[in-house]
Design a protein around this motif. Sequence first.
Motif, PDB file in Angstrom:
ATOM      1  N   MET A 229       0.566  -2.120  -0.170  1.00 43.19           N
ATOM      2  CA  MET A 229      -0.264   0.154  -0.012  1.00 43.19           C
ATOM      3  C   MET A 229       0.699   1.425   0.292  1.00 43.19           C
ATOM      4  O   MET A 229       1.648   1.855   0.736  1.00 43.19           O
ATOM      5  CB  MET A 229      -0.590   0.106   1.122  1.00 43.19           C
ATOM      6  N   PHE A 230       0.511   2.026  -0.926  1.00 42.40           N
ATOM      7  CA  PHE A 230       1.597   3.357  -0.751  1.00 42.40           C
ATOM      8  C   PHE A 230       0.689   4.180  -0.388  1.00 42.40           C
ATOM      9  O   PHE A 230      -0.392   4.425   0.807  1.00 42.40           O
ATOM     10  CB  PHE A 230       1.575   3.569  -2.743  1.00 42.40           C
ATOM     11  N   PRO A 246       3.931   7.743 -10.286  1.00 40.88           N
ATOM     12  CA  PRO A 246       3.122   8.665 -10.637  1.00 40.88           C
ATOM     13  C   PRO A 246       2.417   9.442  -9.670  1.00 40.88           C
ATOM     14  O   PRO A 246       1.260   8.074  -9.150  1.00 40.88           O
ATOM     15  CB  PRO A 246       2.713   8.969 -12.241  1.00 40.88           C
ATOM     16  N   LEU A 247       1.660  10.922  -8.910  1.00 39.26           N
ATOM     17  CA  LEU A 247       0.614  11.040  -8.251  1.00 39.26           C
ATOM     18  C   LEU A 247      -0.796   9.973  -9.286  1.00 39.26           C
ATOM     19  O   LEU A 247      -0.662  10.664 -10.946  1.00 39.26           O
ATOM     20  CB  LEU A 247       0.121  12.280  -8.322  1.00 39.26           C
ATOM     21  N   VAL A 248      -1.753   9.969  -9.180  1.00 37.56           N
ATOM     22  CA  VAL A 248      -3.390   9.796  -9.824  1.00 37.56           C
ATOM     23  C   VAL A 248      -3.878  10.824  -9.387  1.00 37.56           C
ATOM     24  O   VAL A 248      -3.892  11.846  -8.840  1.00 37.56           O
ATOM     25  CB  VAL A 248      -4.083   8.878  -8.585  1.00 37.56           C
ATOM     26  N   LYS A 259      -8.568   6.379  -1.653  1.00 30.67           N
ATOM     27  CA  LYS A 259      -8.494   5.449  -0.284  1.00 30.67           C
ATOM     28  C   LYS A 259      -7.910   4.534  -0.117  1.00 30.67           C
ATOM     29  O   LYS A 259      -6.854   3.845   1.058  1.00 30.67           O
ATOM     30  CB  LYS A 259     -10.226   5.172  -0.307  1.00 30.67           C
ATOM     31  N   LYS A 260      -7.470   4.098  -1.769  1.00 28.47           N
ATOM     32  CA  LYS A 260      -6.716   3.241  -1.509  1.00 28.47           C
ATOM     33  C   LYS A 260      -5.892   3.190  -2.884  1.00 28.47           C
ATOM     34  O   LYS A 260      -5.839   2.631  -3.601  1.00 28.47           O
ATOM     35  CB  LYS A 260      -7.388   1.463  -1.438  1.00 28.47           C
ATOM     36  N   SER A 261      -4.157   2.915  -3.126  1.00 28.24           N
ATOM     37  CA  SER A 261      -3.394   2.574  -4.500  1.00 28.24           C
ATOM     38  C   SER A 261      -2.555   1.676  -3.747  1.00 28.24           C
ATOM     39  O   SER A 261      -1.464   2.093  -2.908  1.00 28.24           O
ATOM     40  CB  SER A 261      -3.050   3.871  -4.736  1.00 28.24           C
ATOM     41  N   LYS A 262      -2.300   0.122  -4.313  1.00 27.16           N
ATOM     42  CA  LYS A 262      -1.561  -0.828  -3.608  1.00 27.16           C
ATOM     43  C   LYS A 262      -1.177  -1.738  -4.951  1.00 27.16           C
ATOM     44  O   LYS A 262      -2.043  -1.896  -6.205  1.00 27.16           O
ATOM     45  CB  LYS A 262      -1.989  -2.185  -2.707  1.00 27.16           C
ATOM     46  N   LEU A 263       0.012  -2.161  -4.673  1.00 25.81           N
ATOM     47  CA  LEU A 263       0.219  -2.980  -5.638  1.00 25.81           C
ATOM     48  C   LEU A 263       0.628  -4.250  -5.009  1.00 25.81           C
ATOM     49  O   LEU A 263       1.152  -4.683  -3.797  1.00 25.81           O
ATOM     50  CB  LEU A 263       1.618  -2.805  -5.773  1.00 25.81           C
ATOM     51  N   VAL A 264      -0.129  -5.709  -5.524  1.00 31.51           N
ATOM     52  CA  VAL A 264      -0.234  -6.666  -5.165  1.00 31.51           C
ATOM     53  C   VAL A 264       0.105  -7.506  -5.996  1.00 31.51           C
ATOM     54  O   VAL A 264      -0.013  -7.898  -6.829  1.00 31.51           O
ATOM     55  CB  VAL A 264      -1.610  -7.500  -5.483  1.00 31.51           C
ATOM     56  N   GLY A 306     -14.017   8.090  -1.378  1.00 32.11           N
ATOM     57  CA  GLY A 306     -15.395   8.171  -1.458  1.00 32.11           C
ATOM     58  C   GLY A 306     -16.319   7.555  -2.064  1.00 32.11           C
ATOM     59  O   GLY A 306     -17.128   7.787  -2.984  1.00 32.11           O
ATOM     60  N   SER A 307     -16.099   7.058  -3.246  1.00 32.76           N
ATOM     61  CA  SER A 307     -15.901   5.884  -4.166  1.00 32.76           C
ATOM     62  C   SER A 307     -15.524   4.646  -4.574  1.00 32.76           C
ATOM     63  O   SER A 307     -14.762   3.706  -3.226  1.00 32.76           O
ATOM     64  CB  SER A 307     -15.251   6.061  -5.470  1.00 32.76           C
ATOM     65  N   LYS A 308     -16.240   3.249  -3.998  1.00 35.72           N
ATOM     66  CA  LYS A 308     -16.960   2.530  -4.023  1.00 35.72           C
ATOM     67  C   LYS A 308     -16.082   1.812  -5.473  1.00 35.72           C
ATOM     68  O   LYS A 308     -15.903   0.369  -5.829  1.00 35.72           O
ATOM     69  CB  LYS A 308     -18.268   1.775  -4.185  1.00 35.72           C
TER      70      LYS A 308
END
Length: 366
Positions: A229-230, A246-248, A259-264, A306-308
Motif C-alpha cells: 500500500m503506497f 506518479p500521482l493519481v 482511499k486505496k492505492s496498492k501493488l499486489v 468516497g468511491s466504491k
Amino acid sequence: MKLKLYIAGILLFFAMNVNAGELRNAHSGYASEKDSIIVTFGDRTRLIIYGENRKELDKIMQYDLNTLLKDLKIKLDSSSADTTYLREEINGNKYLKDKTNDEDYVRIGLRGIHIKDGDTEVRINAKGVEVNSDGDTVTTDSNYRRTGKRFYRSGGGSSPRKGFNIALGLNTYGTNEATAGFIKDKYDLKPFGSRYISLGYIASTTIARGKNARLHLDFGVDFSWYNLMFDGNNTITKDSLKVDFPLVTNENREEVEMKKSKLVVPYVNISFMPTLSFPRSFISYISAGVYGGYRLGSYTKLRREGSKDVDHVRQNFYIEDLRYGFAAELGIRNFPDFFVNYDFNNLYVAEKGPSVRMLSFGVRLF
C-alpha cells in the motif's frame, strides 16, 4: 496396573465359613515397614494385603474384591493339593468398579468430543482443543490456534509446525537503497496497510528425539501475497524503460485523494526449515531456514476516496519472477507463533525499479 495379592495361610472355605470378620492395620514380620490389611475368616483363614503406604492401600477401595475372591476360589478349587500356598500377579484392571478411567474410548456429545487412547486424552469443544499426554497438557484457543502447535504431544514426534498454516503480517522494505531516477517518498509504504498473507501446508520428518528437545526437518509449500500500500496518492506505472510512481490525477491533471492505492504480488513458494521443538518449555519451538518463490502475476488496485469503484491494472511492472530468502519462526506456548521473512533479492529488476528488498513479519494463526 497390576494388583499384587499375597495370600498367606490355608485359604479354604473362605466363602462358606465366614464366622467373623476383622479388619485391622498390622505390621507383619516380612513387611514391618509396610502398611498392611489383614482380613480374618474364622480361626484358620487369613487374607493379607499390603502396600508401600496408606495411599496405596486406599486404591483397594476402587476394586470389586468379592469378584476377585470368587475367581481366586476357583483357582484354589482347581488345585489337587490339600494345602495350597498361592502367590500370583493378577491384572486388577478387570476388577475395577469404575472402568471408565482405564478403557480407551471415543465419546461424542453436546459438550464436544472426548477421546482417550492410553495415557493420552483429547477434548474438542467450542473453546478449542485440549491434549493431555503423560501429564503434559497442550491447549488451543479458538481465537488463534492450538498452543505448542498441531495438537503437539510430548509423547509424539511431530514438528509443531506440521499441517495447514495461515500467516498474517505486514510488509516493509528490508533495504531501500538510493537508486538513480527514483525518489523514495514516491514509493513509501503505509506501515499498517501493507499486509502479508500466506496459506500453505508443512510436512515434517523427525531426525532426533530427546526428552526436552527434538529436531525436525520441515518442508513447506504455500501461496503468499505482497500487498504494498503506497503511503501517498501515488501508483505504479510501467514504460519501455522502467517503472514510475506518479500521482493519481483526474482529467484536469489535479491530484486525486486515494482511499486505496496498492501493488499486489502473489507467489507460490517452497521452504526448507530445520526446527527445534521443546515439549516442556515456555518456548514451544525455534525454526530457521530458506525459501524460494515464483511470481504468479502482479496488479495494481486503485480506489478513490468516497468511491466504491475499484480499478485494476495487470502488468509485471518489472518485478522479478523469483524471490528467495531467509525465514525464521518462534513459537511461544499459549500465544500465536511469530515469523519473519527477508528476501535476499531485489523486488524489481535491476535498473528497472528502485533497489528494495522485502521484509515480512507477523503471526501464524494456524
